[in-house]
Each structure stands twice: as structure tokens, then as C-alpha cells.
Design a protein around this motif. Sequence first.
Motif, short mmCIF file in Angstrom:
data_model
loop_
_atom_site.label_atom_id
_atom_site.label_comp_id
_atom_site.label_asym_id
_atom_site.label_seq_id
_atom_site.Cartn_x
_atom_site.Cartn_y
_atom_site.Cartn_z
N ARG A 27 -24.97 -37.35 25.18
CA ARG A 27 -24.17 -36.32 24.52
C ARG A 27 -24.40 -34.96 25.16
N ASP A 28 -25.68 -34.65 25.42
CA ASP A 28 -26.02 -33.37 26.07
C ASP A 28 -25.36 -33.27 27.44
N ALA A 29 -25.39 -34.36 28.19
CA ALA A 29 -24.84 -34.35 29.55
C ALA A 29 -23.33 -34.10 29.52
N ILE A 30 -22.66 -34.68 28.52
CA ILE A 30 -21.21 -34.47 28.40
C ILE A 30 -20.91 -33.04 27.99
N GLU A 133 -30.86 -25.63 24.09
CA GLU A 133 -30.81 -27.06 24.34
C GLU A 133 -29.79 -27.67 23.40
N TRP A 134 -28.77 -28.32 23.98
CA TRP A 134 -27.64 -28.76 23.18
C TRP A 134 -28.05 -29.75 22.10
N SER A 135 -29.00 -30.63 22.40
CA SER A 135 -29.42 -31.61 21.39
C SER A 135 -30.03 -30.91 20.18
N ALA A 136 -30.84 -29.88 20.42
CA ALA A 136 -31.46 -29.14 19.32
C ALA A 136 -30.42 -28.36 18.53
N ILE A 137 -29.45 -27.76 19.25
CA ILE A 137 -28.38 -27.02 18.57
C ILE A 137 -27.53 -27.97 17.74
N PHE A 138 -27.24 -29.15 18.30
CA PHE A 138 -26.45 -30.17 17.60
C PHE A 138 -27.13 -30.55 16.28
N VAL A 139 -28.44 -30.84 16.35
CA VAL A 139 -29.19 -31.26 15.16
C VAL A 139 -29.27 -30.13 14.14
N ALA A 140 -29.58 -28.92 14.59
CA ALA A 140 -29.76 -27.79 13.68
C ALA A 140 -28.44 -27.39 13.02
#
Length: 230
Positions: A27-30, A133-140
Motif C-alpha cells: 500500500r505504501d509503495a502504491i 511514513e504513509w503506513s503510520a499516517i494511514f493507521v493514525a
Amino acid sequence: MGQDRVKLERIEAVPQTLRDIVQAKMRDAIMAGHFVPGERLVERPLCEQLGVSRTVVRETIRYLEAEGLVETIPHKGPIVASLNWSQAKQIYDIRRQLESAAAEAAAKATSPAFDAALRAALAELGIAMKGQEWSAIFVATTAFYELIFAQAGHSIAWEVVQRLNGRISRLRALTLSAKDRSTSGLAHMTAIADAVLSEDARGAREAVKAHIKEAAKIAQAVLAKETHND
């Protein structure tokens, strides 16, 4: 020994599975543009790069397809899904209606526990956005909105948002990196939280609308530019 006499440690956080980790990386890579719209997602190199089995990669691709980040083309296989302004506009329209209604309802149903949780979620979001970091932003971001929808009692609406979450996050990645924002994304979400916590239902609704309006404007410009460059 009876269960009433067995003392087990409380699970404070659910550990990530291998599939969760791979989904986050893909997901981050996309969202970061490492995989561009229309690019094929070939199993073998993905397995080699990630160090996982084809089964995990296939499960991940199916999951990301459900999020709208991947689409499968007959005789070609899975590719990174394209996103145009027509699709983005529909997503922003849905967000405007569902998020503004949830924020308004949550502002009318605050509680000490919810107030503390929302403040904590906003603080976590600020940390995530600084880290970029997109994964952290996504989760938060997901945690922030989930609290509001839950407090509003809008569980069905949250299910709809969850189905769109991949594409919402992809649009968020486009708009957060924009340099010409009049107000930062974090400032907008702080305004939403402040209004909700102040029990200002109308203010919460308007804060959501202002946030969505600016994000949509930026996304339209970015997507128009991408279409022109193509």
C-alpha cells in the motif's frame, strides 16, 4: 484448572501478521508512487523482493483490489488501478456527507473517555504526519475517524468509508504533499477535533466540509496535471 482461576496477560496491541506487513508495504509503495497507475504487479519479483510466498502476495493483491488500489485486467493480470477526477469527486462527495454527519453527531454525544481518546488520536496523527511514513499516517488517520464514527453511532457509514479507505488514502497522499495548501491537513483535522470536543455540532460539520473542499481542490489540480502529462 477452571478459567476463573487462570490469570492471562491482557493483550494491549494485536501483533501484525505477515500478511498485514506485506499489505502495508504494498500500500505504501502504491501511495508513494513506486508502483505507478497501470503498472503490472508480477508475482515472482514481488515474492523475491518481499521474501514471502506467492500465496501471501496473491492474498495481498486481492485485499488491495478490494480497497480499489489494484484492478485485475483479463489476459494481463493485476495492475495498479488508475484514479481520475471523476472517481475522486465521487469519493470526496461521499466523504463530505458521511464525515460531516458523523462529526456533527459525535459533537452531540461526547464523553470524558471519548474526549481523551480523540485527543490522543490527534496527537498520534501529528506524530505520524511529521514522520511522513504513509503506513503510520494511514493507521493514525483511520483511528482518528473511527473514533468519531463510533461515538456518532454511525457504524454502517463507517463500513462504507472502510471500503473506500485505500482510494481515500491514495488521494490523501496526493494532497498532503502539496506545497500550496492554505491550511495543512493536520490543522484541518485539529479544527474538526476542537469543534467536536467543544460540543459545537455545527462547527464540526463545517470544519469537515472545509477540510474536504480544500483537499478536493488540490486533488483535482494534481490529477488534471497527471492526465495532461500522460
